[in-house]
Design a protein around this motif. Sequence first.
Motif, PDB file in Angstrom:
ATOM      1  N   VAL A  11      13.846  48.111  20.618  1.00 57.81           N
ATOM      2  CA  VAL A  11      14.052  48.120  19.171  1.00 57.81           C
ATOM      3  C   VAL A  11      12.732  48.363  18.449  1.00 57.81           C
ATOM      4  O   VAL A  11      12.650  49.145  17.499  1.00 57.81           O
ATOM      5  N   ALA A  12      11.669  47.695  18.910  1.00 59.78           N
ATOM      6  CA  ALA A  12      10.362  47.857  18.277  1.00 59.78           C
ATOM      7  C   ALA A  12       9.861  49.290  18.432  1.00 59.78           C
ATOM      8  O   ALA A  12       9.343  49.890  17.491  1.00 59.78           O
ATOM      9  N   THR A  13      10.027  49.875  19.608  1.00 62.13           N
ATOM     10  CA  THR A  13       9.594  51.256  19.838  1.00 62.13           C
ATOM     11  C   THR A  13      10.389  52.213  18.964  1.00 62.13           C
ATOM     12  O   THR A  13       9.822  53.125  18.351  1.00 62.13           O
ATOM     13  N   THR A  14      11.688  52.002  18.888  1.00 52.14           N
ATOM     14  CA  THR A  14      12.533  52.860  18.045  1.00 52.14           C
ATOM     15  C   THR A  14      12.114  52.742  16.581  1.00 52.14           C
ATOM     16  O   THR A  14      12.052  53.733  15.862  1.00 52.14           O
ATOM     17  N   ALA A  15      11.816  51.557  16.136  1.00 51.71           N
ATOM     18  CA  ALA A  15      11.381  51.357  14.750  1.00 51.71           C
ATOM     19  C   ALA A  15      10.069  52.074  14.480  1.00 51.71           C
ATOM     20  O   ALA A  15       9.888  52.709  13.433  1.00 51.71           O
ATOM     21  N   VAL A  16       9.138  51.985  15.429  1.00 44.80           N
ATOM     22  CA  VAL A  16       7.843  52.646  15.265  1.00 44.80           C
ATOM     23  C   VAL A  16       8.033  54.159  15.191  1.00 44.80           C
ATOM     24  O   VAL A  16       7.459  54.836  14.337  1.00 44.80           O
ATOM     25  N   VAL A  17       8.851  54.694  16.080  1.00 42.80           N
ATOM     26  CA  VAL A  17       9.099  56.139  16.084  1.00 42.80           C
ATOM     27  C   VAL A  17       9.788  56.551  14.787  1.00 42.80           C
ATOM     28  O   VAL A  17       9.445  57.573  14.191  1.00 42.80           O
ATOM     29  N   ALA A  18      10.746  55.766  14.318  1.00 44.69           N
ATOM     30  CA  ALA A  18      11.442  56.092  13.066  1.00 44.69           C
ATOM     31  C   ALA A  18      10.487  56.073  11.886  1.00 44.69           C
ATOM     32  O   ALA A  18      10.526  56.956  11.027  1.00 44.69           O
ATOM     33  N   VAL A  19       9.608  55.068  11.829  1.00 45.12           N
ATOM     34  CA  VAL A  19       8.624  54.992  10.745  1.00 45.12           C
ATOM     35  C   VAL A  19       7.673  56.182  10.829  1.00 45.12           C
ATOM     36  O   VAL A  19       7.333  56.794   9.821  1.00 45.12           O
ATOM     37  N   VAL A  38      -0.064  61.414  10.182  1.00 39.79           N
ATOM     38  CA  VAL A  38       1.125  60.597  10.355  1.00 39.79           C
ATOM     39  C   VAL A  38       0.695  59.140  10.408  1.00 39.79           C
ATOM     40  O   VAL A  38      -0.217  58.784  11.139  1.00 39.79           O
ATOM     41  N   SER A  39       1.352  58.300   9.619  1.00 40.67           N
ATOM     42  CA  SER A  39       1.050  56.871   9.642  1.00 40.67           C
ATOM     43  C   SER A  39       2.102  56.175  10.489  1.00 40.67           C
ATOM     44  O   SER A  39       3.288  56.425  10.334  1.00 40.67           O
ATOM     45  N   THR A  40       1.666  55.318  11.379  1.00 37.61           N
ATOM     46  CA  THR A  40       2.597  54.567  12.217  1.00 37.61           C
ATOM     47  C   THR A  40       2.245  53.102  12.165  1.00 37.61           C
ATOM     48  O   THR A  40       1.097  52.732  11.937  1.00 37.61           O
ATOM     49  N   GLU A  41       3.242  52.281  12.385  1.00 36.36           N
ATOM     50  CA  GLU A  41       2.994  50.851  12.474  1.00 36.36           C
ATOM     51  C   GLU A  41       2.760  50.519  13.930  1.00 36.36           C
ATOM     52  O   GLU A  41       3.508  50.950  14.794  1.00 36.36           O
ATOM     53  N   GLN A  42       1.723  49.768  14.202  1.00 36.34           N
ATOM     54  CA  GLN A  42       1.404  49.358  15.556  1.00 36.34           C
ATOM     55  C   GLN A  42       1.874  47.920  15.757  1.00 36.34           C
ATOM     56  O   GLN A  42       1.536  47.052  14.951  1.00 36.34           O
ATOM     57  N   PRO A  43       2.650  47.626  16.813  1.00 35.22           N
ATOM     58  CA  PRO A  43       3.088  46.242  17.032  1.00 35.22           C
ATOM     59  C   PRO A  43       1.898  45.376  17.434  1.00 35.22           C
ATOM     60  O   PRO A  43       1.003  45.828  18.137  1.00 35.22           O
ATOM     61  N   ARG A  44       1.902  44.156  16.957  1.00 30.81           N
ATOM     62  CA  ARG A  44       0.860  43.203  17.336  1.00 30.81           C
ATOM     63  C   ARG A  44       1.380  42.349  18.475  1.00 30.81           C
ATOM     64  O   ARG A  44       2.536  41.976  18.502  1.00 30.81           O
ATOM     65  N   HIS A  45       0.515  42.034  19.384  1.00 33.08           N
ATOM     66  CA  HIS A  45       0.885  41.179  20.510  1.00 33.08           C
ATOM     67  C   HIS A  45       0.200  39.839  20.341  1.00 33.08           C
ATOM     68  O   HIS A  45      -1.003  39.780  20.089  1.00 33.08           O
ATOM     69  N   PRO A  53      10.056  42.704  15.211  1.00 30.62           N
ATOM     70  CA  PRO A  53       9.728  43.680  14.179  1.00 30.62           C
ATOM     71  C   PRO A  53       9.500  43.052  12.822  1.00 30.62           C
ATOM     72  O   PRO A  53       8.714  43.543  12.038  1.00 30.62           O
ATOM     73  N   SER A  54      10.185  41.953  12.531  1.00 31.81           N
ATOM     74  CA  SER A  54      10.030  41.362  11.206  1.00 31.81           C
ATOM     75  C   SER A  54       8.735  40.586  11.068  1.00 31.81           C
ATOM     76  O   SER A  54       8.269  40.349   9.966  1.00 31.81           O
TER      77      SER A  54
END
Length: 188
Positions: A11-19, A38-45, A53-54
């Motif tokens: 889900v997180a990967t799909t959200a990043v690709v969609a953004v 292109v601006s992308t959101e990077q997930p934080r670990h 995602p939220s």
Amino acid sequence: MRRGIKLLMTVATTAVVAVAFRASVQQQHTTTGAAAVVSTEQPRHTSGRASSPSSRGASRTPVRTPTSPPTSPTGSRTTAPKDHSATPQPPATSVVVAGGVVDTQYGPVQVGITVRGGRITKAHTLQHPSGDGQTDQINGYAVPQLNQETMTAQSAQIDTVSGATFTSEGYRQSLQSALDAAHKAGAR
């Protein structure tokens, strides 16, 4: 538990690709000819786990893609709109026209011209007075001068050649009718 993490990562990967896709589409509409940013959101670990995602931060990192266009979530490539302002125009076409025949005291005069790109590129006489030695001699030097004057003036406002007054006047009248015909034919 692993399924949940795997699902969350998907889900997180799909959200990043969609953004990223949405940002690239928006960016493509605002840039022309430049490399797309292109601006992308990077997930934080945090502590070895992927965050939801939220709860992710919204850090934006520009990613330059000068060699390949971004891809959409479906895998299809997107391209920036083409800048048509720099599209070369088709070459100007030449218009060749003949002016009307003007009868002078010494014989008929008719001028032909070639117009390209709004300029007279060639002027020549199709007919000029001839027949006796003196008329031929006068027009032998007058006609080339009138042709050259036409190229220089780019109009029918040309000087009279000394000694060839009638030929010069007939040339001017025929030249003006040729210019009118070129204009009607769409010469630009």
